[in-house]
Write an enzyme that holds these catalytic residues in place. Structure first.
Site, PDB file in Angstrom:
ATOM      1  N   GLU A   1       0.831  -1.212   0.000  1.00  0.00           N
ATOM      2  CA  GLU A   1       0.000   0.000   0.000  1.00  0.00           C
ATOM      3  C   GLU A   1       0.864   1.259   0.000  1.00  0.00           C
ATOM      4  O   GLU A   1       0.545   2.242  -0.663  1.00  0.00           O
ATOM      5  CB  GLU A   1      -0.952  -0.017   1.191  1.00  0.00           C
ATOM      6  CG  GLU A   1      -2.032  -1.087   1.018  1.00  0.00           C
ATOM      7  CD  GLU A   1      -2.888  -1.270   2.250  1.00  0.00           C
ATOM      8  OE1 GLU A   1      -2.322  -1.460   3.354  1.00  0.00           O
ATOM      9  OE2 GLU A   1      -4.125  -1.227   2.133  1.00  0.00           O
TER      10      GLU A   1
ATOM     11  N   GLU B   1      -3.765  -9.540   3.847  1.00  0.00           N
ATOM     12  CA  GLU B   1      -4.572  -9.228   5.021  1.00  0.00           C
ATOM     13  C   GLU B   1      -5.718 -10.221   5.230  1.00  0.00           C
ATOM     14  O   GLU B   1      -6.074 -10.535   6.353  1.00  0.00           O
ATOM     15  CB  GLU B   1      -5.132  -7.809   4.916  1.00  0.00           C
ATOM     16  CG  GLU B   1      -4.104  -6.705   5.065  1.00  0.00           C
ATOM     17  CD  GLU B   1      -3.402  -6.348   3.762  1.00  0.00           C
ATOM     18  OE1 GLU B   1      -3.413  -7.155   2.819  1.00  0.00           O
ATOM     19  OE2 GLU B   1      -2.819  -5.255   3.701  1.00  0.00           O
TER      20      GLU B   1
END
Ligand code: T1G
Length: 698
Positions: A105, A125
């Protein structure tokens, strides 16, 4: 600048380096260091561009999972990346190792990405029961397309830099000298006055919006019971239907919802539990290990050939030993068929299959094993047979060879006593299919040397197994706990609960399959033989124990291999079909044993099978057979299909609350007798208001 984040300037390019071993996780020091250095670079007139790189083995591998559940010290990652997105100087991320989660990210918030060929990227995740919480669900679809984003975010899989470059996720792939390549790339961007390519300004589009519901339907099957994968689809859909700011709000809302949920706490528990299992109490980190460059396997049956594949997959030569040529040939053919299948599925090349097959040789002569480093015995579960094998191994194997047994229940101390070198003997209990199931119970016998144990644990990791140390007892950790689970399934049948209802209750709880379907898969004759031998030895085995299973076996219903067991199976199918013949057998047994049917709801069915796992585990902990409760969770998640979103039997027990479990068990004890005797440790913890987690030590 903090020591976790440093900056230096080269040719007007600010090189920001993160240095936070072991994986450059985005802990507070890194987040605050990045914020400080980025601000400095932005306002420094000598800086025309920024390169973001990391020291050590990998680019940032994600948020710091150890910080989860604690107050997040600012800047929170989403806020840091929002600020980063406003910067006006070109930012280039230099990726090596595994840029994962928050790390990817951060890289996606840079304007460009340069990666080493060997680098991988991913958003794992979902494997922690959450979803990318710092813009990954909004940026990835915009830069790499909705299809790849859905695939990556709902599976958590890593993608090679080559595949990522093809999707436009990475701008340049280099073979080495990464940082200089990134600096050169940054300078080129400046010289060409190339536009700042903010992914947040792109739009995500999809050709067929039905893809989202199609993904939801697929995940409802493949990730049955998991919340996070479904929410991942919701956020990717938001990246298409909402603007970036609203999409970020949606992502934040669902991220927090998942983060606070039991499923994520369970899956985060398992992340650390798997790694903690590798910490062997009483074994210093520096314990030397023995080199394992060649392996012999005694017994080329299903287990033996499955075990062999673990080693040939890692380029380790394997000698299979069997008494008959036919059995040897059958075993080697099984291995060859496996590799041919891998080629057919496009997982490996013909050349890779050929070289793996060449690693396997066969013999019927123990003298041929005189130079192997490790022998794994995988023969019939009879102590007499083990004695014959280990006596021969002791005679022919070189000093220092490790002699392991794949026994699933027999006493490894006794096996060691058949040799003159008990210090070299250990149990390596693989789970069928041995080349697929990740659990490996490493059974430490009384005389097992520290370096043998350390070698076994290192080898487990090398062959992609999760090694869990067990002491010596009947059934070690997993199978010993399974006894109560199986006992209660049989008891419920005698109370008139159908096989299908029992299995459905446990399937809906999240088990990979119900206990009776599992029995049919494993074969009912195994338990039948054990009970028969125990009764022949004069041991007391209650008539109700295995009452149905024994009748099924005597009726030729051995399980899937016979086309019928608790269920019947169509030719070539593994789908269990309820069979009225079985209902009649159960009815007959109930009448013969004077059993009365009872109305029992699904909640009680689950308690009756899961609580014995927890109770037996408490005894196992008390006896020191398992090192810590989380090891037992690892055993049941990786070896017995316990749902990872419940964190394993011990974590689940803490979730339910030990006092509630003890209260239910005392009621069952009043109705069913001392099989339900509450284990002392469980009773004490409940009385003290403590949990199994309180017992876990590093
Ligand atoms: N946080 C904290 N510690 C971590 C960690 C992490 N993310 N990853 C690894 N460790 C520790 C690990 O516990 C072990 O510690 C050591 O590092 C070596 O790990 C906002 C919220 C990177 C592929 O899920 O997949 O970003 O046992 O044995 O085999 O959207 O670690 O030595 O004390 O596994 O070489 C997303 C998880 C987080 C990546 C390296 N990222 N890590 O494998 O070493 S959530 C992940 C891994 C997130 C954002 C969200 C692997 C690895 P110890 P290891 P490895």
């Amino acid at each position: 600048m903090t020591s976790a984040v440093m900056m230096h300037i080269v040719d007007n390019v600010a090189v920001i380096e993160v240095d936070n071993p072991p994986v450059n996780a985005l802990s507070f020091a890194v987040r605050s260091g990045l914020q400080t250095t980025l601000r400095e670079a932005e306002h420094n007139e000598a800086v025309d561009a920024i390169v973001l790189s990391c020291r050590g083995n990998t680019f940032i591998a994600g948020a710091d999972i150890t910080e989860f559940g604690k107050p997040m010290q600012p800047p929170a990652l989403p806020d840091l990346l929002s600020e980063m997105d406003t910067l006006t100087k070109p930012m280039v991320a230099a990726l090596h190792g595994t840029a994962l989660g928050g790390g990817l990210e951060v890289a996606l918030t840079c304007h460009y990405r340069v990666a080493l060929e060997s680098a991988k990227v991913g958003l794992p995740e979902v494997l922690l029961g959450i979803l990318p919480g710092a813009g990954g669900t909004q940026r990835l679809p915009r830069i790499a397309g909705v299809e790849l984003a859905l695939d990556m975010i709902t599976s958590g899989r890593k993608v090679s830099s080559k595949e990522a470059a093809k999707a436009g996720l990475i701008d340049k792939v280099v073979s080495d000298d990464l940082q200089n390549a990134a600096i050169a790339f940054a300078k080129k961007v400046v010289n060409n006055k190339a536009p700042l390519r903010r992914i947040s300004e792109l739009t995500a589009t999809v050709s067929d919006p039905a893809i989202f519901d199609q993904y939801r339907a697929k995940l409802a099957k493949t990730r049955r019971g998991f919340d996070a994968p479904q929410r991942c689809v919701d956020t990717v859909q938001a990246s298409v239907e909402l603007d970036f700011a609203d999409g970020m709000k949606k992502e934040r809302e669902l991220f927090l919802e998942l983060m606070q949920g039991t499923q994520s706490k369970s899956q985060r528990h398992m992340f650390f539990a798997e790694r903690m299992a590798a910490q062997v109490q009483g074994l210093s980190k520096g314990t030397p290990t023995r080199d394992i460059n060649s392996v012999a396997i005694i017994g080329a049956g299903t287990m033996g050939s499955g075990i062999a594949i673990n080693f040939t997959n890692k380029g380790i030569p394997v000698t299979m030993l069997e008494l008959s040529f036919e059995a040897l040939e059958r075993g080697i053919k099984h291995i060859h068929r496996y590799y041919d299948g891998q080629v057919a599925k496009g997982r490996i090349s013909e050349e890779q299959a050929a070289s793996a097959k060449q690693l396997v040789s066969g013999t019927d002569n123990y003298a041929d094993l005189s130079d192997v480093d490790l022998v794994i015995e995988a023969v019939f579960e009879s102590m007499a047979v083990k004695q014959d094998v280990f006596t021969k191994l002791d005679k022919y194997c070189k000093p220092g060879a490790i002699l392991a047994s794949n026994t699933s229940t027999l006493n490894v101390n006794t096996i060691a006593s058949f040799t003159s070198r008990p210090q070299d003997v250990i149990g390596l209990h693989f789970f069928s299919p041995a080349n697929i199931m990740r659990l490996l119970e490493v059974v430490r016998a009384d005389s097992t040397a520290d370096d043998v144990l350390a070698t076994a644990m290192k080898l487990a990791k090398h062959i992609n197994k999760v090694g869990v140390v067990s002491g010596v007892c009947d059934g070690f950790i997993g199978n010993r706990m399974l006894k109560g689970y199986g006992r209660e399934a049989g008891a419920l049948l005698l109370e008139g609960v159908s096989p299908a209802r029992i299995d459905k209750a446990l399937y809906d709880f999240g088990m990979a399959m119900g206990p009776l379907t599992m029995g049919d898969l494993a074969g009912l004759d195994v338990g039948y033989r054990v009970r028969k031998e125990r009764r022949e030895r004069g041991e007391y085995v209650p008539e109700t124990d295995g009452a149905i299973a024994d009748r099924l076996v005597e009726a030729g219903r051995l399980g899937q291999k016979a086309g019928k067991g608790y269920y019947r199976y169509e030719e070539g199918s593994r789908t269990p079909i309820p069979d009225p013949e079985v209902d009649a057998i159960i009815k007959e047994a109930m009448d013969a044993l004077g059993c009365e049917p009872r109305e029992i709801d699904d909640e009680e069915i689950v308690k009756r099978l899961i609580y014995p796992l927890i109770n037996e585990a408490a005894l196992i902990l008390d006896e020191g057979i398992a090192q810590r409760p989380s090891d037992i969770d690892v055993v049941y998640i990786y070896g017995y299909g316990f749902p990872v979103y419940r964190g394993g039997p011990m974590f689940y027990a803490d979730t339910v609350g030990l006092p509630a479990i003890v209260a239910d068990m005392e009621q069952f004890q009043a109705r069913y007798g001392d099989d339900w005797q509450v284990a002392p440790l469980l009773k004490t913890l409940a009385e003290q208001g403590r949990s199994f987690a309180d017992l876990s030590s590093k």
